[in-house]
Design a protein around this motif. Structure first.
Motif, mmCIF file in Angstrom:
data_model
loop_
_atom_site.group_PDB
_atom_site.id
_atom_site.type_symbol
_atom_site.label_atom_id
_atom_site.label_comp_id
_atom_site.label_asym_id
_atom_site.label_seq_id
_atom_site.Cartn_x
_atom_site.Cartn_y
_atom_site.Cartn_z
ATOM 1 N N ALA A 15 47.328 9.394 77.529
ATOM 2 C CA ALA A 15 47.986 8.103 77.711
ATOM 3 C C ALA A 15 49.460 8.284 78.046
ATOM 4 O O ALA A 15 50.015 7.576 78.908
ATOM 5 N N ALA A 16 50.121 9.233 77.366
ATOM 6 C CA ALA A 16 51.542 9.478 77.641
ATOM 7 C C ALA A 16 51.742 9.989 79.062
ATOM 8 O O ALA A 16 52.693 9.588 79.751
ATOM 9 N N LEU A 17 50.851 10.852 79.522
ATOM 10 C CA LEU A 17 50.971 11.369 80.887
ATOM 11 C C LEU A 17 50.682 10.279 81.915
ATOM 12 O O LEU A 17 51.317 10.230 82.976
ATOM 13 N N ARG A 18 49.732 9.416 81.627
ATOM 14 C CA ARG A 18 49.447 8.310 82.543
ATOM 15 C C ARG A 18 50.678 7.413 82.699
ATOM 16 O O ARG A 18 50.918 6.862 83.770
ATOM 17 N N ALA A 19 51.451 7.284 81.629
ATOM 18 C CA ALA A 19 52.619 6.414 81.662
ATOM 19 C C ALA A 19 53.825 7.063 82.321
ATOM 20 O O ALA A 19 54.802 6.380 82.642
ATOM 21 N N ALA A 20 53.795 8.385 82.515
ATOM 22 C CA ALA A 20 54.927 9.088 83.126
ATOM 23 C C ALA A 20 55.038 8.721 84.600
ATOM 24 O O ALA A 20 54.075 8.286 85.233
ATOM 25 N N ALA A 21 56.231 8.916 85.143
ATOM 26 C CA ALA A 21 56.469 8.571 86.548
ATOM 27 C C ALA A 21 55.582 9.421 87.454
ATOM 28 O O ALA A 21 55.566 10.639 87.341
ATOM 29 N N PRO A 22 54.837 8.778 88.365
ATOM 30 C CA PRO A 22 53.957 9.543 89.251
ATOM 31 C C PRO A 22 54.675 10.058 90.500
ATOM 32 O O PRO A 22 55.802 9.653 90.799
ATOM 33 N N ASP A 23 54.048 10.930 91.206
ATOM 34 C CA ASP A 23 54.412 11.353 92.557
ATOM 35 C C ASP A 23 55.901 11.680 92.741
ATOM 36 O O ASP A 23 56.623 10.990 93.464
ATOM 37 N N PRO A 24 56.395 12.729 92.101
ATOM 38 C CA PRO A 24 57.795 13.099 92.307
ATOM 39 C C PRO A 24 58.028 13.594 93.733
ATOM 40 O O PRO A 24 57.132 14.157 94.364
ATOM 41 N N ASP A 25 59.259 13.407 94.239
ATOM 42 C CA ASP A 25 59.576 13.886 95.580
ATOM 43 C C ASP A 25 59.812 15.391 95.553
ATOM 44 O O ASP A 25 59.734 16.034 94.500
ATOM 45 N N ARG A 26 60.122 15.944 96.731
ATOM 46 C CA ARG A 26 60.252 17.399 96.816
ATOM 47 C C ARG A 26 61.384 17.921 95.944
ATOM 48 O O ARG A 26 61.245 18.966 95.297
ATOM 49 N N ALA A 27 62.515 17.220 95.909
ATOM 50 C CA ALA A 27 63.640 17.678 95.095
ATOM 51 C C ALA A 27 63.255 17.731 93.621
ATOM 52 O O ALA A 27 63.618 18.677 92.909
ATOM 53 N N ALA A 28 62.515 16.735 93.153
ATOM 54 C CA ALA A 28 62.105 16.726 91.754
ATOM 55 C C ALA A 28 61.115 17.847 91.463
ATOM 56 O O ALA A 28 61.211 18.517 90.429
ATOM 57 N N ARG A 29 60.178 18.065 92.366
ATOM 58 C CA ARG A 29 59.213 19.152 92.154
ATOM 59 C C ARG A 29 59.920 20.506 92.130
ATOM 60 O O ARG A 29 59.605 21.376 91.308
ATOM 61 N N ASP A 30 60.855 20.695 93.044
ATOM 62 C CA ASP A 30 61.597 21.952 93.071
ATOM 63 C C ASP A 30 62.371 22.137 91.772
ATOM 64 O O ASP A 30 62.443 23.249 91.236
#
Length: 457
Positions: A15-30
Motif C-alpha cells: 500500500a505504501a509503494l502504491r501511494a508513492a510517486a509513480p514514473d520518475p523522470d530520467r534525472a530522478a532515476r539517475d
C-alpha cells in the motif's frame, strides 16, 4: 489487497509503494542509481563481513568480485545507458496511415516484487533492483531468510539510498509466499526450479508477469581436441567458486572415453593449484547442514574420486569427481549445487550432444576444444540459456549480455538492456493525421474495395 495476509507486512508495504510517486523522470532515476552506488561502495567491507558470517566462511575476494563488484558494474552500466533505454522508439507506419506518426514508450511496470536467494545474497537482490529502478518502478524486495545479517544490511543500504522507492521485507518463507501471491505489476524470482514453479503458480492467480532465473544441470563438453589442463583449470575454477553453490557452475563434464583418466588427473592438478589449502580463506563453506548431508549422499552408488589431497573440515566440504555415474544416479537428476562433479564418458560428439539435448534445457553450456569452429557448431546444436567456449561462468559478469534460462532453467532475461526491458512494458502511441485509412469507414463503396484489393496483393 484482502487476500494478502497483513501479518506478514506485505499488505502495508504494498500500500505504501502504491501511494508513492509513480514514473520518475530520467534525472530522478539517475539520482536513485547514484545513491544506491554510493551506499554500496560505503558498505563494501561490511557486506563482505556479513556474508562471511552468514555463510560460516566465504572468501572476501569472491564476495568483492562476484557480489559487490558486479552490482557496482551494473549500476555504472545502467547510468551510462539510461538515456538511450528511455528514448522512445520511432516506428515507420504503413502507407495507409501516412502522415501519422508512431512511437513506442518504455513505461514502468509499476510496483514489482524481487525474491532473492541465499547463494549470492547481495548480488542477486541488488542486480534486479538496479534494473527495476532504472525502469522507474517501486520495489518490494525480499532477501533470503537464510542470510539474516546480509538481509539486515541490505535493508539499511536501501533505506539510506532509496527509501521512497523500495521496501525491504526480510522475514521468513511465509513472507516470500505472500509477496508471490500479491497483486503486483511484476515479479522477479531467483532460485530452484521446484520453487520457481510454485512462484509462477502463485503469481498466475493475479496474472502477474514473472521473470524466473532458475538453475539446472549445466554441462561442460570436452571435444576430442580439448587441452585437458586448460579445460580442467577452467572447470574447477567455475565449479568451486562459492564451493559450487552457483547456478551456472559446471554441473557435470562429458569427456571422450579414451581421455577419462587423463582428465580426472588434470582435475586433481588444477584443484591442488587453485586450492592448496582447502581449510584456508580461499574456499567457501557449504551454508546449510542439510546440503552437506545431501551432497555427501551423492558420493554413494558411484566411483567417487577425491580431487583434494586433504579434505577440509565442516562446514566446508571437499571436492569430488563421480566417475561415470548411471543416468538414474541422484547426481544426474537434479542440480548438484556443491563441489561434486560427475564425469561422464562419451564415444562420439554426437552422442554427447544427444545426451544434453535429451534433458531439460540447462542455464549454461561450456564447450572446450582447440577447433573453435567445431566448438561453435556444438553450441549451435545444443539448447541452453547461455554458452561459453573454452571458459566457464564469466559470461554472467558482462552487462551487455542478457542472462537467463529457457524451459526448466527459467523464463525471461536480465542484465543491461534486457534488465531494463524486463522491468518495463512497451506502449505504442500513434499521433493520427488525415490519412487513407479513413477510406475504410462506412458506408462502404468502391473506395474501400480498392483498399481491400491493395491489402490482398
Amino acid at each position: 489487497m484482502k487476500d494478502i495476509n497483513d501479518a506478514t507486512g506485505v499488505g502495508p508495504a504494498l500500500a505504501a509503494l502504491r501511494a508513492a510517486a509513480p514514473d520518475p523522470d530520467r534525472a530522478a532515476r539517475d539520482a536513485h542509481l547514484a545513491a544506491l552506488a554510493r551506499e554500496v561502495r560505503a558498505h563494501a567491507e561490511e557486506i563482505a563481513q556479513a556474508i562471511d558470517a552468514d555463510f560460516g566462511g566465504r572468501p572476501r575476494p569472491e564476495t568483492m568480485l562476484a557480489e559487490v563488484g558486479l552490482v557496482l558494474e551494473s549500476l555504472r552500466h545502467a547510468r551510462r545507458n539510461l538515456k538511450r533505454w528511455m528514448r522512445p522508439g520511432r516506428v515507420r507506419l504503413p502507407p495507409h496511415l501516412w502522415p501519422s506518426r508512431g512511437r513506442v514508450l518504455h513505461e514502468p511496470l509499476g510496483v514489482v516484487g524481487i525474491l532473492a536467494p541465499w547463494n549470492y545474497p547481495f548480488q542477486l537482490a541488488l542486480q534486479p533492483l538496479v534494473a527495476a529502478l532504472a525502469g522507474g518502478n517501486r520495489v518490494l524486495l525480499h532477501p533470503s531468510e537464510h542470510m539474516p545479517r546480509t538481509g539486515a544490511l541490505i535493508a539499511r543500504i536501501v533505506a539510506d539510498a532509496v527509501p521512497e522507492r523500495v521496501r525491504v521485507l526480510d522475514g521468513g518463507p511465509e513472507q516470500a509466499q505472500a509477496i508471490a501471491a500479491a497483486p503486483l505489476d511484476g515479479l522477479f524470482f531467483t532460485g530452484s526450479t521446484a520453487t520457481g514453479r510454485k512462484v509462477a503458480r502463485a503469481a498466475a492467480e493475479n496474472l502477474v508477469p514473472v521473470v524466473l532465473e532458475l538453475g539446472g544441470k549445466s554441462p561442460a563438453l570436452l571435444m576430442p581436441d580439448a587441452d585437458l589442463d586448460e579445460a580442467a583449470a577452467s572447470i574447477v575454477a567455475g565449479k568451486l567458486l562459492n564451493a559450487g553453490q552457483t547456478c551456472i557452475a559446471p554441473d557435470y563434464a562429458l569427456v571422450p572415453r579414451d581421455r577419462m583418466d587423463d582428465f580426472v588427473a588434470a582435475l586433481k592438478r588444477a584443484t591442488a593449484r587453485l586450492y592448496p589449502d582447502p581449510d584456508g580463506p580461499d574456499y567457501a563453506a557449504i551454508l546449510r547442514e542439510t546440503d552437506r548431508a545431501r551432497l555427501a549422499g551423492l558420493l554413494e552408488g558411484a566411483r567417487a574420486e577425491p580431487l583434494m589431497a586433504r579434505m577440509p573440515a565442516a562446514p566446508r566440504m571437499g571436492a569430488w569427481a563421480l566417475i561415470d555415474p548411471a543416468p538414474d544416479h541422484p547426481a544426474m537428476q537434479d542440480e548438484i549445487f556443491g563441489p561434486v562433479l560427475p564425469v561422464l564418458a562419451y564415444d562420439a560428439p554426437a552422442a554427447a550432444r544427444d545426451f544434453v539435448n535429451a534433458r531439460p534445457t540447462p542455464l549454461a553450456l561450456y564447450v572446450y576444444g582447440s577447433d573453435v569452429a567445431a566448438a561453435e557448431a556444438e553450441v549451435a546444436a545444443i539448447r541452453s540459456g547461455g554458452a561459453m567456449i573454452n571458459e566457464a561462468v564469466l559470461h554472467v559478469a558482462v552487462q551487455e549480455l542478457p542472462f537467463g534460462g529457457a524451459g526448466e532453467s527459467g523464463m525471461g532475461a536480465y542484465h543491461g538492456d534486457e534488465g531494463f526491458r524486463a522491468f518495463t512494458r512497451p506502449r505504442s502511441v500513434v499521433v493520427a493525421r488525415r490519412s487513407l485509412a479513413r477510406l475504410a469507414r462506412p458506408p462502404y463503396g468502391r473506395a474501400v474495395e480498392r483498399v481491400i484489393a491493395s491489402l490482398l496483393r
